[in-house]
Write a protein that holds these residues in place. Structure first.
Motif, PDB file in Angstrom:
ATOM      1  N   LYS A 190       1.936   3.359  -5.397  1.00 36.04           N
ATOM      2  CA  LYS A 190       0.605   3.800  -4.554  1.00 36.04           C
ATOM      3  C   LYS A 190       0.812   2.904  -3.306  1.00 36.04           C
ATOM      4  CE  LYS A 190      -2.672   6.267  -6.683  1.00 36.04           C
ATOM      5  NZ  LYS A 190      -4.288   6.486  -7.228  1.00 36.04           N
ATOM      6  N   ARG A 194       2.033   3.583   0.867  1.00 38.28           N
ATOM      7  CA  ARG A 194       0.848   2.872   1.755  1.00 38.28           C
ATOM      8  C   ARG A 194       1.373   1.990   2.734  1.00 38.28           C
ATOM      9  NH1 ARG A 194      -3.290   2.564  -2.127  1.00 38.28           N
ATOM     10  NH2 ARG A 194      -2.515  -0.231  -2.353  1.00 38.28           N
ATOM     11  N   GLN A 197       4.070   3.769   4.676  1.00 39.16           N
ATOM     12  CA  GLN A 197       3.214   5.367   5.664  1.00 39.16           C
ATOM     13  C   GLN A 197       2.935   4.579   6.941  1.00 39.16           C
ATOM     14  OE1 GLN A 197       0.308   6.289   2.850  1.00 39.16           O
ATOM     15  NE2 GLN A 197       0.956   9.010   2.359  1.00 39.16           N
ATOM     16  N   ARG A 198       2.439   2.924   7.013  1.00 35.72           N
ATOM     17  CA  ARG A 198       1.793   1.295   7.721  1.00 35.72           C
ATOM     18  C   ARG A 198       2.854   1.130   8.336  1.00 35.72           C
ATOM     19  NH1 ARG A 198      -3.351   0.255   3.677  1.00 35.72           N
ATOM     20  NH2 ARG A 198      -3.929   2.203   3.517  1.00 35.72           N
TER      21      ARG A 198
END
Length: 409
Positions: A190, A194, A197-198
């Motif tokens: 996870k 993240r 995704q960022r």
């Protein structure tokens, strides 16, 4: 070279030393037990998403026997300088220029993932500067499926589809079918998702440049001649065991070992098994004949590893539809279905668009896929795994069948 002798993991997050070679900036940190150490240093070159902090345990372990240098070339690690005009060969040449400028003895590079291509090219192009070479996750990117997925990731980033990009990249780096065996914690997956995704605009540009270097790389015209150890995760689908073995076979003085229960990040997932091999290798000792957690391949095995790492079988329900986003649906039969790809039979157009396809079945959500090649056997495709729900459903279906032994069996 003046080494710091006060190593602690906290220092890896600090300001690096800066060496300017013309217009190019190289970031590095150098540690040893002795400030004026004349022994061959270990040079750590990390992957696309790794920083100096990724190597805290490795530096601690290596310092008992070696000076250690961590190096970030332009657009790598914590070095934010962009260098779109530099190919992999030019970056490898910068490593040699770094060694010359600091008057270093022959280096012992450890290259991981993206860093493995740089380390291998440095060793091949500048043998006078390289004493020994250790590689893991070798990224030569000659495999058509890997190239298509990398091209798709760049297209998604260009379209601003960060979510889809992150899902696809995560499935490539961490094999979902082997997550339990590898022991990758859900919290780590996870956290990596993240991070992907960022990505900031600057990080996206760096990823684009590094990926283009891999795609533009024509392959090795010559291979490292120094003693070389190649470590492959037995469950690595991103850079597969057979690719590591083929690279080792092309080197005149290389050995290849499969790390059991490891994926693309073998150095971090199976630290003890890797250290049991690289510690004697770097000191120039003979590798142990038997080592817990790994299998050394005999020279006769290097070109014999199975190139198919996952099961591809006809599913119970073989009927499906191949659908394109801009219109058009064709009935197909799934001759083979696996987590990473499929083979489809049907009356399909001779020329297919490169992107925008889904495989639709009665049992699964629509699966985004990329056509690879069309021939007498049918249409071979790879799944891009850009849809988390569809990927999870496919993994659950595939996992109900018994998985084959790893390639080292």
């Amino acid at each position: 070279m003046h080494y710091r002798t006060d190593y602690s993991a906290a220092l890896l997050a600090g300001r690096p030393e800066l060496l300017c070679l013309g217009r190019w900036q190289l970031h590095y940190q150098a540690y040893s037990r002795h400030a004026d150490d004349r022994r061959a240093p270990v040079l750590l070159l990390g992957g696309a998403f790794q920083s100096f902090r990724s190597f805290a345990n490795e530096v601690q372990e290596l310092l008992d026997e070696h000076p250690v240098i961590l190096l970030d070339l332009p657009s790598q690690g914590g070095n934010l300088q962009l260098a779109p005009e530099l190919g992999l060969e030019a970056l490898a040449d910068l490593i040699a220029a770094f060694a010359c400028e600091l008057q270093l003895p022959p280096l012992q590079p450890i290259g991981l993932s993206y860093g493995s291509a740089l380390a291998a090219l440095f060793a091949a192009r500048h043998p006078q500067h390289c004493a020994r070479l250790l590689l893991a996750g070798i990224t030569a990117f000659g495999r058509s499926g890997a190239r298509r997925l990398l091209e798709e990731s760049l297209a998604l980033l260009a379209e601003g589809e960060l979510g889809a990009f992150a899902q696809g990249a995560l499935s490539g780096l961490l094999n979902p079918l082997r997550a339990a065996e590898v022991g990758i914690a859900t919290v780590f997956r996870k956290a990596l998702l993240r991070q992907l995704q960022r990505l900031s605009p600057a990080e996206i540009e760096r990823y684009r440049q590094n990926s283009r270097r891999l795609l533009d790389f024509p392959g090795f015209s010559r291979h490292p001649a120094c003693p070389t150890l190649v470590l492959a995760g037995s469950h690595d689908h991103f850079t597969q065991p057979w690719e590591h073995a083929h690279f080792a076979a092309a080197c005149p003085a290389a050995e290849c070992a499969l790390i059991h229960g490891a994926d693309h990040l073998a150095q971090f997932e199976r630290r003890a098994a890797c250290a049991a091999l690289y510690a004697p290798f770097l000191r120039g000792a003979e590798l142990p004949s038997h080592s817990l957690g790994s299998t050394r391949l005999a020279p006769s095995q290097l070109l014999q590893l199975d190139k198919r790492q996952e099961p591809r079988r006809p599913p119970p329900q073989r009927r499906a539809q191949l659908r394109h986003g801009e219109g058009g649906t064709w009935p197909v039969e799934m001759a083979e279905l696996g987590f990473f790809g499929c083979l489809l039979l049907g009356d399909l157009p001779a020329e297919l668009p490169a992107r925008g396809w889904q495989l639709c079945t009665a049992e699964l959500p629509p699966l985004p896929l990329l056509p690879l090649r069309q021939g007498e056997r049918g249409l071979a495709c790879v799944f891009s795994h850009t849809d988390a729900q569809a990927s999870a459903a496919l993994a659950a279906q595939i996992s109900t069948a018994a998985l084959p032994a790893a390639a080292c069996a």
